[in-house]
Design a protein around this motif. Structure first.
Motif, PDB file in Angstrom:
ATOM      1  N   GLY A 148     -36.117 -68.447  26.975  1.00  0.00           N
ATOM      2  CA  GLY A 148     -36.912 -68.102  25.792  1.00  0.00           C
ATOM      3  C   GLY A 148     -36.395 -66.878  25.069  1.00  0.00           C
ATOM      4  N   GLN A 149     -37.279 -65.898  24.894  1.00  0.00           N
ATOM      5  CA  GLN A 149     -36.937 -64.692  24.125  1.00  0.00           C
ATOM      6  C   GLN A 149     -35.810 -63.869  24.766  1.00  0.00           C
ATOM      7  OE1 GLN A 149     -40.015 -61.450  24.566  1.00  0.00           O
ATOM      8  NE2 GLN A 149     -41.111 -63.049  25.717  1.00  0.00           N
ATOM      9  N   PHE A 150     -35.489 -64.159  26.024  1.00  0.00           N
ATOM     10  CA  PHE A 150     -34.471 -63.371  26.723  1.00  0.00           C
ATOM     11  C   PHE A 150     -33.087 -64.048  26.709  1.00  0.00           C
ATOM     12  CE2 PHE A 150     -38.641 -62.712  28.678  1.00  0.00           C
ATOM     13  CZ  PHE A 150     -38.811 -61.350  28.446  1.00  0.00           C
ATOM     14  N   GLU A 151     -32.983 -65.165  25.989  1.00  0.00           N
ATOM     15  CA  GLU A 151     -31.730 -65.905  25.924  1.00  0.00           C
ATOM     16  C   GLU A 151     -30.596 -65.005  25.427  1.00  0.00           C
ATOM     17  OE1 GLU A 151     -29.775 -69.942  23.895  1.00  0.00           O
ATOM     18  OE2 GLU A 151     -31.831 -69.327  23.373  1.00  0.00           O
ATOM     19  N   GLY A 152     -29.440 -65.106  26.076  1.00  0.00           N
ATOM     20  CA  GLY A 152     -28.264 -64.342  25.675  1.00  0.00           C
ATOM     21  C   GLY A 152     -28.084 -63.028  26.394  1.00  0.00           C
ATOM     22  N   LEU A 153     -29.161 -62.527  27.028  1.00  0.00           N
ATOM     23  CA  LEU A 153     -29.049 -61.259  27.742  1.00  0.00           C
ATOM     24  C   LEU A 153     -28.312 -61.448  29.069  1.00  0.00           C
ATOM     25  CD1 LEU A 153     -32.622 -59.656  27.360  1.00  0.00           C
ATOM     26  CD2 LEU A 153     -30.533 -59.065  26.095  1.00  0.00           C
ATOM     27  N   ASP A 154     -27.553 -60.434  29.447  1.00  0.00           N
ATOM     28  CA  ASP A 154     -26.970 -60.416  30.794  1.00  0.00           C
ATOM     29  C   ASP A 154     -28.114 -60.406  31.807  1.00  0.00           C
ATOM     30  OD1 ASP A 154     -24.620 -59.614  32.761  1.00  0.00           O
ATOM     31  OD2 ASP A 154     -26.269 -58.210  33.126  1.00  0.00           O
ATOM     32  N   ARG A 155     -27.878 -60.962  32.993  1.00  0.00           N
ATOM     33  CA  ARG A 155     -28.958 -61.104  33.981  1.00  0.00           C
ATOM     34  C   ARG A 155     -29.596 -59.761  34.344  1.00  0.00           C
ATOM     35  NH1 ARG A 155     -25.682 -62.196  39.671  1.00  0.00           N
ATOM     36  NH2 ARG A 155     -23.746 -61.156  39.061  1.00  0.00           N
ATOM     37  N   PHE A 156     -28.806 -58.692  34.382  1.00  0.00           N
ATOM     38  CA  PHE A 156     -29.379 -57.397  34.747  1.00  0.00           C
ATOM     39  C   PHE A 156     -30.105 -56.748  33.568  1.00  0.00           C
ATOM     40  CE2 PHE A 156     -25.698 -57.929  37.665  1.00  0.00           C
ATOM     41  CZ  PHE A 156     -26.435 -58.107  38.819  1.00  0.00           C
ATOM     42  N   GLN A 157     -29.619 -57.041  32.350  1.00  0.00           N
ATOM     43  CA  GLN A 157     -30.354 -56.587  31.164  1.00  0.00           C
ATOM     44  C   GLN A 157     -31.690 -57.335  31.079  1.00  0.00           C
ATOM     45  OE1 GLN A 157     -27.461 -57.631  28.174  1.00  0.00           O
ATOM     46  NE2 GLN A 157     -26.651 -55.524  28.059  1.00  0.00           N
ATOM     47  N   ALA A 158     -31.637 -58.624  31.397  1.00  0.00           N
ATOM     48  CA  ALA A 158     -32.859 -59.433  31.367  1.00  0.00           C
ATOM     49  C   ALA A 158     -33.866 -58.936  32.389  1.00  0.00           C
ATOM     50  CB  ALA A 158     -32.510 -60.901  31.633  1.00  0.00           C
ATOM     51  N   ARG A 159     -33.384 -58.463  33.516  1.00  0.00           N
ATOM     52  CA  ARG A 159     -34.289 -57.932  34.549  1.00  0.00           C
ATOM     53  C   ARG A 159     -35.128 -56.790  33.981  1.00  0.00           C
ATOM     54  NH1 ARG A 159     -31.636 -56.672  40.231  1.00  0.00           N
ATOM     55  NH2 ARG A 159     -31.487 -58.946  40.047  1.00  0.00           N
ATOM     56  N   GLU A 160     -34.461 -55.855  33.303  1.00  0.00           N
ATOM     57  CA  GLU A 160     -35.184 -54.717  32.723  1.00  0.00           C
ATOM     58  C   GLU A 160     -36.136 -55.178  31.619  1.00  0.00           C
ATOM     59  OE1 GLU A 160     -32.387 -51.839  31.399  1.00  0.00           O
ATOM     60  OE2 GLU A 160     -31.433 -51.587  33.369  1.00  0.00           O
ATOM     61  N   ALA A 161     -35.662 -56.113  30.810  1.00  0.00           N
ATOM     62  CA  ALA A 161     -36.488 -56.581  29.683  1.00  0.00           C
ATOM     63  C   ALA A 161     -37.723 -57.326  30.176  1.00  0.00           C
ATOM     64  CB  ALA A 161     -35.649 -57.489  28.782  1.00  0.00           C
ATOM     65  N   VAL A 162     -37.587 -58.127  31.213  1.00  0.00           N
ATOM     66  CA  VAL A 162     -38.738 -58.850  31.766  1.00  0.00           C
ATOM     67  C   VAL A 162     -39.761 -57.871  32.329  1.00  0.00           C
ATOM     68  CG1 VAL A 162     -39.466 -60.357  33.677  1.00  0.00           C
ATOM     69  CG2 VAL A 162     -37.541 -61.021  32.213  1.00  0.00           C
ATOM     70  N   VAL A 163     -39.277 -56.885  33.069  1.00  0.00           N
ATOM     71  CA  VAL A 163     -40.186 -55.886  33.639  1.00  0.00           C
ATOM     72  C   VAL A 163     -40.922 -55.141  32.525  1.00  0.00           C
ATOM     73  CG1 VAL A 163     -40.301 -53.719  34.939  1.00  0.00           C
ATOM     74  CG2 VAL A 163     -38.878 -55.608  35.780  1.00  0.00           C
ATOM     75  N   ASP A 164     -40.199 -54.748  31.485  1.00  0.00           N
ATOM     76  CA  ASP A 164     -40.836 -54.028  30.366  1.00  0.00           C
ATOM     77  C   ASP A 164     -41.898 -54.900  29.687  1.00  0.00           C
ATOM     78  OD1 ASP A 164     -39.282 -51.820  30.839  1.00  0.00           O
ATOM     79  OD2 ASP A 164     -37.801 -52.271  29.269  1.00  0.00           O
ATOM     80  N   SER A 165     -41.582 -56.185  29.521  1.00  0.00           N
ATOM     81  CA  SER A 165     -42.525 -57.093  28.855  1.00  0.00           C
ATOM     82  C   SER A 165     -43.777 -57.302  29.698  1.00  0.00           C
ATOM     83  CB  SER A 165     -41.843 -58.434  28.579  1.00  0.00           C
ATOM     84  OG  SER A 165     -40.771 -58.290  27.679  1.00  0.00           O
ATOM     85  N   LEU A 166     -43.615 -57.443  31.007  1.00  0.00           N
ATOM     86  CA  LEU A 166     -44.773 -57.618  31.885  1.00  0.00           C
ATOM     87  C   LEU A 166     -45.634 -56.360  31.891  1.00  0.00           C
ATOM     88  CD1 LEU A 166     -43.045 -59.465  34.858  1.00  0.00           C
ATOM     89  CD2 LEU A 166     -44.810 -60.417  33.353  1.00  0.00           C
TER      90      LEU A 166
END
Length: 936
Positions: A327-345
């Motif tokens: 979804g909204q995290f498409e294209g992010l590196d897996r470790f960048q996505a980790r931070e972004a998911v945590v921030d969103s939650l």
């Protein structure tokens, strides 16, 4: 015994250079061995076959201390077997190292602003072969410097034509047996190398991470309302994977949640409705007892998904970035996505806790990045049938592990083994011999595309036409096989398999011994036994000798990351190959034990290797001494002399030689290589060089008035000298091949075509063994050491002669001492030597003397009138006071319970040992002071 060439000139016989030049000597003999084919065996030659295939180093490699250690051990065994008359094949080769080579080439292309796709497969492989020809031979040249007695004419490379044929044959046969299949399964994916990696190519590393806790809201239901529960809390170390969650699992026996099984949750950030399922895999006592289930990104979750028929949602690409399912995290590196998911939650109030968490993370051994469990269509080998076959052989004792403790590791690995993913998304390697019938799926390769497995493309086309018609189109699989697939065939593919009529295969398979490190029992040893079991129905080797690690001066494991490696080539340049080889083997305290190699990094020196270089110098000088005295005469006929004509020292050294012969052969035979090196060192340095050569110097001195008896005695001494030195050089040859080859040629005068390496093991003369003589002679040598020590204590000048009294009630020892009076007198500068019984000694008048005891022998050194007694007394009293103070200090420390309980055990033990030594010193000094009072 080898007859000494009588054409040797005196200047040559005594003309070994004064100092030993290891590098020059080693280069000369390595060249001679290879040029003359010294180690190129004929399969039709006589002798019991003995074969070893060396562990193939990666073609990308350069020599490290592990290679040097492994080589020293293998070559010791191989050279010994050759001396014992076996028809020996030691076969070398290198591994193509798929991932390592491809990484090097892709890095080079990246610097040029290109990638492999820009070149195309054919051009890329052409570039890879060019690199191999230019740089791939470095490790081979370095191995040659170690004096490896292998047949370089039979050198193999895992990508050579013969081995490639064997790999294709193996793949086809496994497929025909139903042991190879293709399917979509969860694999370890390395984003750095862009390839799947096997479980065994994964290194678990402890990392400081986090455990994130967050809530999944419950979809309102009567059950959740009744329990007043609005969410379930889960925890994970990989928050980015929650985007692929398809369920939350609880243990069906968990009273807190069992009524919620079947209810629904809303997956945060995605909005997908997912079920709560019950699975006994869940540990209800760990964390909250709720486990998020992501079948496409976790092996345990994959198994849960299989049991509950859950969908598999992949949220990452093979490059380690998030895909459209994220979804909204498409294209992010897996470790960048980790931070972004945590921030969103956190932003939506569903992040409840973050805790520090140390845990094991799987890293790609080659890519050096965390692997990602990903669903991927790959080729697999069914391991259970292969492991079962190996287990059946193992129950019969095949193969035998040395040391035996590694048997359990091997046995355990054969149980509960997962199928082996053998396909790699690379170009350098053995291309998988499977062709997709793309004409059946719109000229594209998809999961449903049928395939043909065949040995060649022509065979594949023929099979495809027979099944799908003449207009069929096929395309070979892009992937290559795991490097360990070809390595698993190594013991028999290198000998000619699949042609089992090949002379090498018939003569030398199965091989005899595999020498390898413990860290690849799983990677390589078990793979070889499995492959051999299915293809040859025999185990590929009889013995597996597992050696330990070479640790650095601080007892740490050497590694590139720690930067603590020790370059063997540096030590070879400084001390010589033989010194390094001998030092490494001599350090082995028992099969399989790690060894520690001391190294001064500032000065780039090693005391351990230097000690072995000193040993080489000792042998060099001893041989020079022998050559000067032997001149150009033939002394190979010791057998013509009667035992009664030999002196006691001759009989003693020949008894010791026979014993060392028997012990050394037994040690070599049973892989006690460190013990063999230590035993030969002690015999050569102490018995032969320090004692026998000293004892015969007097007999070798020539004079114009020499009597016939003296001339006969001199010839006997020279014959014994030749015999002992010749046999010693042969026994030492497996450990120090270049030095012994050089010295043996100097001793025998034979030309270079007659190699020591190909001589027979020395004959064991059982009649020479005499344990009583060895015991008595040992006491004799102890008496000489004691006399010399007492002279040093008294401060006597080297030229100063004093009388010596030797007192013993042991008749055999008395006779040995009486027979050797002249030797004792010469070696101790004694004015006269008296051999007394205890009764005779008691009748002597009181005298001022120094005395010492060794076993059943007392040595008395009368010193009255020869030295300043008062000065000696003063010195001894100072020694006594110093030792007493040391005792007081050590006793105080050991009486301190706090010290004994809290200090490191080795410090406490050292303290106790020092106390025992100081107490013995006090007793000894008091006895010497009593002697100065005339009370002995």
């Amino acid at each position: 015994m080898i007859e000494r060439a009588k054409t040797t000139k005196l200047s040559e016989a005594s003309g070994l250079p004064k100092t030993y030049d290891p590098v020059g000597t080693e280069n000369r003999w390595q060249k001679a061995w290879e040029e003359k084919g010294a180690f190129k065996p004929d399969p039709s030659a006589p002798g019991e076959p003995f074969s070893v295939v060396i562990p193939p180093p990666n073609v990308t490699g350069s020599l490290h201390m592990g290679h040097a250690f492994n080589t020293a051990l293998i070559d010791t065994v191989v050279r010994y077997k050759r001396l014992k008359g076996n028809n020996v094949l030691c076969l070398p080769g290198t591994d193509h190292a798929s991932i390592a080579v491809q990484t090097i080439l892709e890095r080079q292309l990246k610097e040029e602003g290109k990638n492999r796709r820009d070149l195309g497969r054919a051009s890329f492989l052409e570039k890879a072969w060019e690199w191999k020809e230019k740089s791939g031979g470095r490790i081979v040249d370095q191995l040659k410097r170690l004096g490896y007695s292998v047949d370089w004419s039979r050198e193999r490379f895992t990508l050579d034509e013969g081995l490639s044929k064997a790999v294709s044959e193996a793949f086809v046969r496994l497929h025909e047996k139903g042991l190879i299949y293709r399917g979509e399964y969860l694999v370890n994916w390395c984003p750095a190398s862009g390839s799947a990696v096997s479980d065994l190519e994964v290194e678990m590393k402890e990392v400081d991470g986090h455990l994130w806790h967050f809530r999944y809201p419950l979809v309102t239901s009567s059950v959740s309302s009744a329990k007043q529960i609005s969410y379930l809390e889960v925890a994970t170390t990989r928050p980015e994977t929650m985007l692929g969650d398809v369920a939350v699992a609880v243990n069906p026996s968990d009273e807190r949640y069992k009524d919620l099984i079947g209810e629904k949750l809303t997956l945060p950030l995605v909005g997908r409705t997912i079920p709560i399922i019950g699975d006994p895999h869940v540990d209800k006592d760990f964390g909250t007892g709720c486990v998020k289930v992501t079948p496409a990104h976790d092996p345990n979750d994959f198994e849960i998904g299989q049991r509950h028929d859950l969908p598999q949602i992949t949220v990452m690409t093979k490059k380690g970035t998030m895909n459209h399912n994220a979804g909204q995290f498409e294209g992010l590196d897996r470790f960048q996505a980790r931070e972004a998911v945590v921030d969103s939650l956190k932003e939506i109030g569903l992040l409840t806790k973050i805790e520090a968490y140390k845990h094991s993370v799987p890293f790609s051994d080659r890519g050096k990045v965390p692997v990602e469990p990903l669903l991927s269509t790959q080729w697999f080998v069914k391991m259970d049938p292969l492991a079962t076959s190996c287990s059946e052989f193992f129950e019969k004792g095949q193969p035998k592990f040395i040391p035996n403790r590694w048997s359990k590791v091997y046995r355990d690995w054969l149980t509960d083994i997962r199928d082996w993913c053998i396909s790699r998304q690379l170009w350098w390697g053995h291309r998988i011999p499977a062709w997709f019938v793309i004409s059946q799926t719109d000229n594209k390769v998809v999961n449903e595309t049928p395939y043909i497995v065949a040995r060649t493309e022509d065979e594949a086309k023929k099979l495809a036409r027979e099944k799908y018609g003449d207009s069929v189109r096929i395309e070979q699989d892009e992937d290559v096989l795991d490097t360990w697939f070809s390595s698993g065939l190594w013991p028999f593919s290198t000998l000619g398999w699949p042609d089992e009529t090949h002379p090498d295969f018939q003569r030398w398979y199965p091989t005899n011994t595999l020498v390898t490190g413990f860290d690849i029992i799983f990677f390589w040893v078990a793979r070889m036994t499995m492959m051999a079991g299915v293809f040859t129905e025999r185990m590929p080797f009889a013995d597996v000798y597992i050696h330990g690690l070479v640790r650095d001066e601080q007892n740490r494991k050497m590694s590139k990351s720690a930067g603590n490696g020790i370059d063997p080539l540096l030590l070879i340049e400084r001390y010589g190959t033989d010194a390094l080889r001998f030092a490494l083997v001599r350090e082995v305290a028992g099969a399989g034990q790690d060894i520690r190699l001391d190294f001064d990094r500032k000065n780039q020196t090693s005391a351990t290797v230097e000690a072995s270089r000193n040993f080489a110098n000792k042998l060099w000088n001893a041989t020079r001494f022998a050559l000067i005295n032997l001149e150009d005469q033939d002394f190979t006929n010791l057998e013509k002399y009667d035992s009664s004509q030999l002196q006691l020292s001759d009989k003693w050294i020949l008894s010791r030689l026979a014993r060392v012969n028997r012990e050394t052969a037994n040690r070599y035979e049973n892989y006690a290589l460190g013990e063999a090196a230590k035993g030969l060192y002690e015999f050569a340095w102490n018995d032969f060089c320090d004692w026998y050569l000293e004892l015969i110097k007097r007999r070798l001195n020539t004079s114009e008035n020499i009597s016939p008896n003296q001339l006969l005695d001199q010839k006997i001494a020279k014959s014994v000298l030749y015999k002992v030195l010749s046999d010693l050089l042969i026994m030492l040859h497996p450990l120090m091949p270049h030095l012994t080859e050089e010295l043996w040629h100097g001793l025998t005068g034979l030309d270079e075509d007659n190699f020591l390496a190909l001589q027979p093991w020395p004959k064991l003369n059982e009649q020479d063994l005499n344990i009583d003589l060895e015991s008595s002679f040992s006491d004799l040598l102890a008496s000489i050491r004691l006399i010399r020590n007492l002279r040093a204590v008294a401060g006597l000048k080297p030229s100063q002669k004093v009388p010596v009294m030797l007192v013993s009630g042991k008749k055999v020892l008395q006779n040995t001492l009486k027979t050797s009076i002249n030797d004792i007198a010469v070696l101790t500068k004694a004015e006269e030597v008296q051999i007394l019984s205890p009764e005779q000694a008691k009748s002597l008048p009181s005298m001022k003397a120094l005395a010492g005891v060794s076993g059943e022998l007392e040595v008395v050194l009368p010193i009255e009138g020869l030295i300043d007694i008062a000065s000696l007394r003063s010195r001894l009293e100072k020694d006594l006071n110093k030792a007493q103070k040391e005792i007081d200090s050590l006793s105080g420390r050991l009486a301190n319970k706090n010290f004994v309980d809290k200090a490191p055990q080795e410090v406490v033990e050292e303290c106790r040992a020092n106390l025992t030594e100081s107490e013995a010193q006090v007793r000894l000094v008091k006895e010497r002071l009593m002697g100065l009072d005339g009370t002995l």
